[in-house]
Every structure is written in C-alpha cells, then in structure tokens.
Design a protein around this motif. Structure first.
Motif, short mmCIF file in Angstrom:
data_model
loop_
_atom_site.label_atom_id
_atom_site.label_comp_id
_atom_site.label_asym_id
_atom_site.label_seq_id
_atom_site.Cartn_x
_atom_site.Cartn_y
_atom_site.Cartn_z
N SER A 1 0.82 -1.22 0.00
CA SER A 1 0.00 0.00 0.00
C SER A 1 0.85 1.26 0.00
N GLY A 2 1.96 1.23 0.74
CA GLY A 2 2.82 2.40 0.80
C GLY A 2 3.44 2.74 -0.54
N VAL A 3 3.66 1.74 -1.36
CA VAL A 3 4.18 1.97 -2.71
C VAL A 3 3.06 2.47 -3.62
N ALA A 4 1.92 1.85 -3.52
CA ALA A 4 0.80 2.19 -4.40
C ALA A 4 0.36 3.64 -4.25
N THR A 5 0.30 4.12 -3.01
CA THR A 5 -0.15 5.49 -2.79
C THR A 5 0.84 6.52 -3.35
N GLN A 6 2.07 6.11 -3.55
CA GLN A 6 3.06 7.01 -4.13
C GLN A 6 3.09 6.92 -5.65
N ILE A 7 2.74 5.77 -6.20
CA ILE A 7 2.72 5.64 -7.66
C ILE A 7 1.49 6.31 -8.26
N ALA A 8 0.38 6.31 -7.53
CA ALA A 8 -0.85 6.91 -8.06
C ALA A 8 -0.66 8.35 -8.54
N PRO A 9 -0.02 9.23 -7.77
CA PRO A 9 0.18 10.60 -8.28
C PRO A 9 1.08 10.63 -9.51
N VAL A 10 2.04 9.72 -9.59
CA VAL A 10 2.90 9.65 -10.77
C VAL A 10 2.07 9.33 -12.02
N ALA A 11 1.11 8.43 -11.85
CA ALA A 11 0.22 8.07 -12.95
C ALA A 11 -0.56 9.28 -13.43
N ALA A 12 -1.07 10.05 -12.48
CA ALA A 12 -1.86 11.23 -12.83
C ALA A 12 -0.99 12.29 -13.52
N GLN A 13 0.20 12.50 -13.00
CA GLN A 13 1.10 13.51 -13.56
C GLN A 13 1.51 13.17 -15.00
N ASN A 14 1.65 11.88 -15.27
CA ASN A 14 2.12 11.44 -16.57
C ASN A 14 1.02 10.90 -17.48
N LYS A 15 -0.24 10.95 -16.97
CA LYS A 15 -1.39 10.44 -17.72
C LYS A 15 -1.16 9.00 -18.20
N VAL A 16 -0.78 8.17 -17.22
CA VAL A 16 -0.53 6.75 -17.46
C VAL A 16 -1.62 5.96 -16.75
N LEU A 17 -2.15 4.91 -17.38
CA LEU A 17 -3.11 4.05 -16.72
C LEU A 17 -2.40 3.23 -15.65
N TYR A 18 -2.93 3.30 -14.43
CA TYR A 18 -2.33 2.58 -13.31
C TYR A 18 -3.36 1.66 -12.68
N ILE A 19 -3.09 0.35 -12.70
CA ILE A 19 -3.98 -0.64 -12.10
C ILE A 19 -3.24 -1.30 -10.95
N SER A 20 -3.52 -0.84 -9.73
CA SER A 20 -2.82 -1.40 -8.58
C SER A 20 -3.27 -2.83 -8.33
N GLY A 21 -2.43 -3.60 -7.61
CA GLY A 21 -2.70 -5.01 -7.36
C GLY A 21 -3.21 -5.30 -5.96
N PRO A 22 -2.51 -6.16 -5.20
CA PRO A 22 -2.98 -6.54 -3.86
C PRO A 22 -3.02 -5.40 -2.84
N ALA A 23 -2.34 -4.29 -3.10
CA ALA A 23 -2.35 -3.17 -2.16
C ALA A 23 -3.78 -2.80 -1.79
N ALA A 24 -4.10 -2.85 -0.49
CA ALA A 24 -5.50 -2.78 -0.07
C ALA A 24 -5.95 -1.42 0.44
N THR A 25 -5.04 -0.47 0.59
CA THR A 25 -5.43 0.80 1.19
C THR A 25 -6.61 1.46 0.46
N ASP A 26 -7.54 1.97 1.24
CA ASP A 26 -8.71 2.64 0.67
C ASP A 26 -8.33 3.92 -0.08
N ALA A 27 -7.15 4.46 0.21
CA ALA A 27 -6.74 5.73 -0.39
C ALA A 27 -6.64 5.66 -1.92
N LEU A 28 -6.49 4.46 -2.47
CA LEU A 28 -6.37 4.34 -3.93
C LEU A 28 -7.70 4.54 -4.64
#
Length: 407
Positions: free
Chosen positions: A115-142
C-alpha cells in the motif's frame, strides 16, 4: 469463448510476453512480422516482506493474460508485452520505476502489492497520464485517488465490511442492537504501523466504530520480531473484539504470541485469511479466530476459476490469495487495449474501464465508474482440517464502500 485447452505454442506466446525484458519499454512497438504491441510495466514486490504476494500476483497475471487473449498474448492483433520490475516494497524504488516507465512511453503500469508503494505511484500516474492498475495493495486511499488510478484487488473497507456482516450473523443482529455489539463495546485493531495498518484502523473506525463502540489501535513497527510487548498491550486494553490486520513474514510469530499471551481466549478475534504458507501458522489458534476472506483457493467454480486451475496445473503451481488480483489485472489490461488499440490513448483506456463488468475467479467484478472501486464478492471462511473452506459468500453490494469523488 475461451477454448478448454491451449496449445504449447500458445502457452509459449504468453510466457514470452511475460518474460522480463531488458529493452526499453514503449507505447507501441513492432513485434514479429511488424505486429503492433502495447507495453505494460508490472511493478510489484518480488523481494522483501511481501515477495510472496507479488509472486502470486504475477502468476495470476500470466494465467489471466492467457485467458483474455486465448493463449496468443494478443488482443485484436495487438501484442501485450510485459516488463516486470521488483519494487522490494520500497516506495522510493516504486516511484522511480514508475517514472522511468512513464518516461520511456509506457502507458500502462500495474502490479503493486504494498500500500505504501501504491499510494506514491498513483500521483505519478496522474502527472504522466498513465493508466495505473494497482494489485494486492488494499489501502482505501487508492479508490478515487485520481482519474488514472484503478485497482484489481479488494480494498480494506471490503475486508472490514465483511467482518461486520459475519459478526452480525453470529450475534443475531446488526451492530449496535445488542449489548455485545453496541454501546460500551471495545474493539482493538492490531496491525503494523504502515499504510496498510493505518488504513485498517481508519476502516474499522468507520465501519465498526458506531453505536457507542470504541475503537483503539495497537500498531507494531513493521520490522519488529519480538511481539510480546505488542500482545501484552492488546490484552491490557481488555477488548471485546480484536481485529487483526497483518501482512508479511512475521505472521507466525504474531499468532503464536497472541495465543501464548491469552489474547485469543480473552476476546473475539477477527482476521483475514492469508496465503497458503500461513495455514500452519494459525496452529491451535485457527479454531479461536473468525476468518473473513478475500479469496479461498479452489473454492469457486466459475469458468475463470477453472481456467486458472487448468493453467496452473500445467505449470505445477497452486492458486493462492492474490491469484485473482493478477488475473483481474490482465483482464483489465486486455479490455483497455481492446478499446484503445496500439495507440495507447490513456483517456480511451480509462473510459473503457469505467463501469466495466467482467467475470473473475471469485465471480463478477465491476469497476465503479464514479471512483474506480472494484466491486466484488467476499467470503467467510473456516478451516476444515488443514485447508480453509467457504462458509458463506457475501454479495459485492453488501460490502461495497461508499462512493468517493475522484481526486
């Protein structure tokens, strides 16, 4: 429709698509015979405390890609080429890999286990307009994080909502309607002090912390190996219920310590079913613990479940807790490529996934258009000998999180 069996050449095509590549990824490429290709960066943990989760995901993805492409590795003639990266559960490394991939023109990133990795990659996806499909990371923040972030697994709220439904059934009424589940009840969340653990505390407070129920938490350092002080704190809190949210290779020590310190006999203990390797971990504790489950291996008989069992059988693998997450991700990638083609138009990919309903190993999945939550069935489990079995299946609507506004 997916044919019952695949040829060795088709299986080889999918395996080749999933082989780790040393070449520079890009949005489109020329494959054999000038065929177009879309490249996908799978960034997950294949080392570190969540390495087993990452491996389960990757195997599920391979089987899912085989199923979605009928063993060819292609969607409408467009090859799906996968490059795998190990983030080691390190957010900084995950972000670096995501930025590198985006900078090289990759339009799809998937796979995160931590989850700690996923929450940091999500903004990168938005900044670069890349489709991001997270996996087992369960945090609700995604869920609802941004326009470009999706998930292929369940989220923490769904775990806790499942626990709530199980407890309601056991107690003969909804939370707050009797003395045990209402006013004066005390719940302690035992978790690791990281993004996953903190998300569980927030979800338990949201779902179970009503009707006069008090929710406290005991958070252990993720690196802790001596968990006696942690267990002592939990027992000293004198809870009516302990909600355990634990991930990684210290689970055996945690459960043994809870049993030794008498926590399992002093309160109702609820937790999620973990990977196959953890089954012996419960030991004597298994009959003292109420189990919710994201997935129970081998317990569903959907066509997709049969397909993955067939594929895994050929490989000598066994399905596990996060096999569905990888399988779902491959199906979502296939849907995105089907609608966007080799051009890799990210907005077209987003549109293709929003509101998309598809069949998975667990049953029917729906990507909620409003916030990209993945609505899916959940389970209650119990051990039957050395293996878990499904006690009941909870409909996706019963455990759906409240819809959020994206961004």
């Amino acid at each position: 429709m997916r044919r019952p069996a695949i040829t060795s050449l088709a299986a080889a095509a999918v395996a080749a698509a999933l082989a780790t590549s040393c070449s520079s990824p890009g949005t489109t490429a020329s494959g054999g015979g000038g065929a177009e290709a879309v490249e996908v960066a799978l960034i997950t943990s294949t080392s570190g405390p969540l390495a087993s989760y990452g491996e389960q995901y990757l195997r599920g993805f391979e089987a899912g890609l085989d199923h979605a492409t009928d063993g060819t590795g292609k969607i409408d003639g467009v090859e799906i080429k996968v490059t795998k990266y190990d983030d080691g559960g390190d957010p900084a490394k995950g972000v670096s890999l995501a930025k590198k991939s985006a900078g090289q023109g990759v339009r799809i990133i998937a796979g995160t286990a931590a989850s700690g990795v996923a929450t940091q990659i999500a903004p990168v996806a938005a900044q670069n307009k890349v489709l991001y499909i997270s996996g087992p990371a369960a945090t609700d923040a995604l869920t609802g994080a941004n326009k470009y972030t999706f998930r292929s697994g369940r989220q923490t709220f769904q775990d806790v909502a499942t626990a709530q439904r199980i407890l309601e059934a056991q107690e003969g009424g909804k939370a707050g309607e009797d003395g045990r589940s209402g006013k004066g009840r005390k719940v302690v969340v035992l978790a690791q002090d990281n993004a996953f653990g903190q998300a569980n505390v927030a979800a338990v407070e949201s779902v179970l912390g009503t009707g006069g129920t008090t929710v406290d938490s005991v958070l252990a350092p993720p690196s802790a190996t001596d968990l006696t002080p942690t267990a002592t704190k939990v027992k000293a809190a004198e809870p009516d219920m302990v909600f355990v949210a634990w991930a990684g290779d210290t689970a055996q020590s945690m459960w043994t310590t809870l049993d030794q310190q008498g926590v399992l006999d002093a309160a109702t203990v609820v937790t999620g079913l973990d990977s196959r390797a953890s089954y012996p971990v419960f030991g004597r504790a298994r009959d003292k613990v109420t189990l919710l489950a994201h997935y129970v291996p081998g317990a569903t008989d959907s066509p997709e479940a049969k397909a993955v069992e067939e594929y895994f059988g050929k490989k000598g693998w066994k399905t596990d807790l996060f096999t569905p997450d990888g399988f779902n991700a491959a199906q979502m990638v296939a849907q995105a490529v089907r609608e966007a083609g080799a051009d890799g138009d990210t907005d077209a990919m987003v549109k293709a996934l929003e509101g998309h309903t598809f069949a998975g190993i667990k049953g029917e999945n729906t990507v909620r258009a409003g916030d990209h939550a993945l609505l899916q069935p959940m389970f209650q489990a119990e051990f039957d000998g050395d293996a878990p079995k499904v006690v009941q299946t909870l409909d996706a609507r019963e455990v759906a999180p409240a819809e959020k506004k994206i961004g």
